[in-house]
Design a protein around this motif. Structure first.
Motif, mmCIF file in Angstrom:
data_model
loop_
_atom_site.group_PDB
_atom_site.id
_atom_site.type_symbol
_atom_site.label_atom_id
_atom_site.label_comp_id
_atom_site.label_asym_id
_atom_site.label_seq_id
_atom_site.Cartn_x
_atom_site.Cartn_y
_atom_site.Cartn_z
ATOM 1 N N GLN A 166 14.319 16.130 28.410
ATOM 2 C CA GLN A 166 14.889 15.590 29.545
ATOM 3 C C GLN A 166 15.093 16.875 30.425
ATOM 4 O O GLN A 166 15.900 17.492 30.027
ATOM 5 C CB GLN A 166 16.023 14.677 29.338
ATOM 6 N N HIS A 167 14.441 16.928 31.431
ATOM 7 C CA HIS A 167 14.707 17.898 32.518
ATOM 8 C C HIS A 167 16.017 17.616 33.446
ATOM 9 O O HIS A 167 15.911 16.692 34.206
ATOM 10 C CB HIS A 167 13.715 18.339 33.492
ATOM 11 N N PHE A 168 16.998 18.417 33.274
ATOM 12 C CA PHE A 168 18.324 18.151 33.940
ATOM 13 C C PHE A 168 18.444 19.361 34.889
ATOM 14 O O PHE A 168 18.197 20.430 34.689
ATOM 15 C CB PHE A 168 19.477 18.164 32.867
ATOM 16 N N MET A 169 18.782 18.775 36.038
ATOM 17 C CA MET A 169 18.885 19.706 37.168
ATOM 18 C C MET A 169 20.348 20.439 37.110
ATOM 19 O O MET A 169 21.464 19.968 37.551
ATOM 20 C CB MET A 169 19.027 18.908 38.608
ATOM 21 N N ASN A 178 10.086 25.248 33.424
ATOM 22 C CA ASN A 178 10.507 24.514 34.265
ATOM 23 C C ASN A 178 9.700 24.356 35.665
ATOM 24 O O ASN A 178 9.312 23.183 36.199
ATOM 25 C CB ASN A 178 11.963 24.516 34.872
ATOM 26 N N PHE A 179 9.068 25.779 35.813
ATOM 27 C CA PHE A 179 8.454 25.651 36.877
ATOM 28 C C PHE A 179 7.050 25.024 36.546
ATOM 29 O O PHE A 179 6.345 24.296 37.276
ATOM 30 C CB PHE A 179 7.835 27.314 37.398
ATOM 31 N N ASP A 180 6.360 25.274 35.269
ATOM 32 C CA ASP A 180 5.060 24.792 35.009
ATOM 33 C C ASP A 180 5.132 23.453 34.872
ATOM 34 O O ASP A 180 3.926 22.626 34.952
ATOM 35 C CB ASP A 180 4.776 25.345 33.754
ATOM 36 N N TYR A 181 6.318 22.841 34.402
ATOM 37 C CA TYR A 181 6.115 21.505 34.209
ATOM 38 C C TYR A 181 6.824 20.472 35.489
ATOM 39 O O TYR A 181 7.171 19.181 35.406
ATOM 40 C CB TYR A 181 6.837 20.959 32.885
ATOM 41 N N GLY A 182 6.836 20.998 36.656
ATOM 42 C CA GLY A 182 7.016 20.500 37.995
ATOM 43 C C GLY A 182 8.261 19.969 38.381
ATOM 44 O O GLY A 182 8.426 19.115 39.099
ATOM 45 N N VAL A 218 11.108 13.994 32.823
ATOM 46 C CA VAL A 218 11.110 14.059 31.266
ATOM 47 C C VAL A 218 9.604 14.420 30.761
ATOM 48 O O VAL A 218 8.439 13.826 31.507
ATOM 49 C CB VAL A 218 11.518 12.538 30.897
ATOM 50 N N SER A 219 9.484 15.191 29.815
ATOM 51 C CA SER A 219 8.069 15.674 29.332
ATOM 52 C C SER A 219 8.003 15.306 28.052
ATOM 53 O O SER A 219 9.106 15.570 27.035
ATOM 54 C CB SER A 219 7.970 17.134 29.701
ATOM 55 N N ALA A 220 6.933 14.999 27.557
ATOM 56 C CA ALA A 220 6.437 14.589 26.061
ATOM 57 C C ALA A 220 5.410 15.492 25.330
ATOM 58 O O ALA A 220 4.585 15.804 26.197
ATOM 59 C CB ALA A 220 6.184 13.249 26.010
ATOM 60 N N CYS A 263 7.041 12.472 33.359
ATOM 61 C CA CYS A 263 7.121 11.530 34.605
ATOM 62 C C CYS A 263 8.354 11.904 35.373
ATOM 63 O O CYS A 263 9.077 12.623 34.809
ATOM 64 C CB CYS A 263 7.375 9.996 34.338
ATOM 65 N N TYR A 264 8.542 11.562 36.629
ATOM 66 C CA TYR A 264 9.492 12.054 37.684
ATOM 67 C C TYR A 264 10.005 10.611 38.489
ATOM 68 O O TYR A 264 9.438 9.576 38.449
ATOM 69 C CB TYR A 264 9.067 12.872 38.452
#
Length: 243
Positions: A73-76, A142-146, A176-178, A193-194
């Protein structure tokens, strides 16, 4: 709400059954969408990403911790922010306790942010969370996964987020990335997804959708304008749902 239609129990039951048919249709469509998601092709991860964790530096492959699947989970929470995004914090209030269940379906779950680990740990302690949270500080992850963008890219006016060009973003965004790891140890990116794609991961919103007033966000400057970190709400506003 005062002029909402009021009917007999029999009339309500008839209307409820009509809605149930639509709900079942939606469930079947969602099942089909999930099958299509699993059928997506994969991309092999070649870059040697490194993450800071409470138990030391780890590679992406090491984050799987014995499972074949990894959800991140990408957390800001950017470097120097001091505290995390209120909306991401709202989502994170749903995370504690799910990791043990996911592990029993061969999935490791964790949260990742670009802030240094010490800053993550301090905010995590403040909020009383216990889920695993790692730092991608100093890497391109984080940059590579948008979900992270350099000041230079933002100055150019448009960056890619949620598979489209955007011109109104900050330096950090949610997602979130899997990933999947095969028996040989190779890691593959399977899905990300975003934006509204994250909606289904927020249990509080799903419960609100069952209520008479729903999310009650119409008329706000933006949908989550009412949100506060869970330690920042005032008791006097808790019933109204507004500040």
């Amino acid at each position: 709400m005062a002029d909402h239609q009021v009917v007999t129990r029999e009339e309500w039951l008839s209307a409820r059954k009509r809605l149930l048919a639509k709900e079942k249709e939606f469930t079947h469509l969602k099942d089909d969408l999930s099958r299509r998601r699993r059928a997506l092709p994969w991309v092999r991860v070649e870059k040697p990403y490194a993450f800071d964790t409470p138990t030391g530096k780890k590679t992406l492959a090491q984050l799987f911790e014995g499972t074949q699947q990894l959800l991140m989970q990408h957390f800001m929470l950017g470097p120097g922010w001091g505290e995390g995004c209120p909306a991401c914090s709202f989502w994170a209030d749903n995370f504690d306790g799910i990791d043990i269940h996911l592990k029993h379906r061969d999935v490791t779950f964790l949260v990742v942010s670009r802030a240094p680990l010490a800053e993550i740990e301090a905010y995590k302690k403040r909020m009383g969370w216990h889920f695993p949270w790692v730092s991608s500080f100093g890497s391109d992850f984080n940059f590579d996964y948008g979900v992270s963008f350099t000041p230079e890219a933002l100055k150019q006016g448009k960056v890619s987020y949620n598979y489209a060009e955007k011109d109104d973003l900050g330096e950090e965004m949610p997602g979130v990335s899997a990933f999947f790891k095969d028996d040989a140890g190779a890691v593959f990116h399977t899905y990300s997804c975003y934006e509204r794609g994250l909606d289904q991961l927020n249990g509080a919103y799903q419960y609100l959708d069952l209520t008479a007033k729903g999310r009650d966000e119409d008329g706000l400057p933006y949908p989550t304008a009412w949100l506060r970190r869970h330690d920042a709400y005032e008791v006097s506003t808790s019933l109204a749902g507004k500040t």
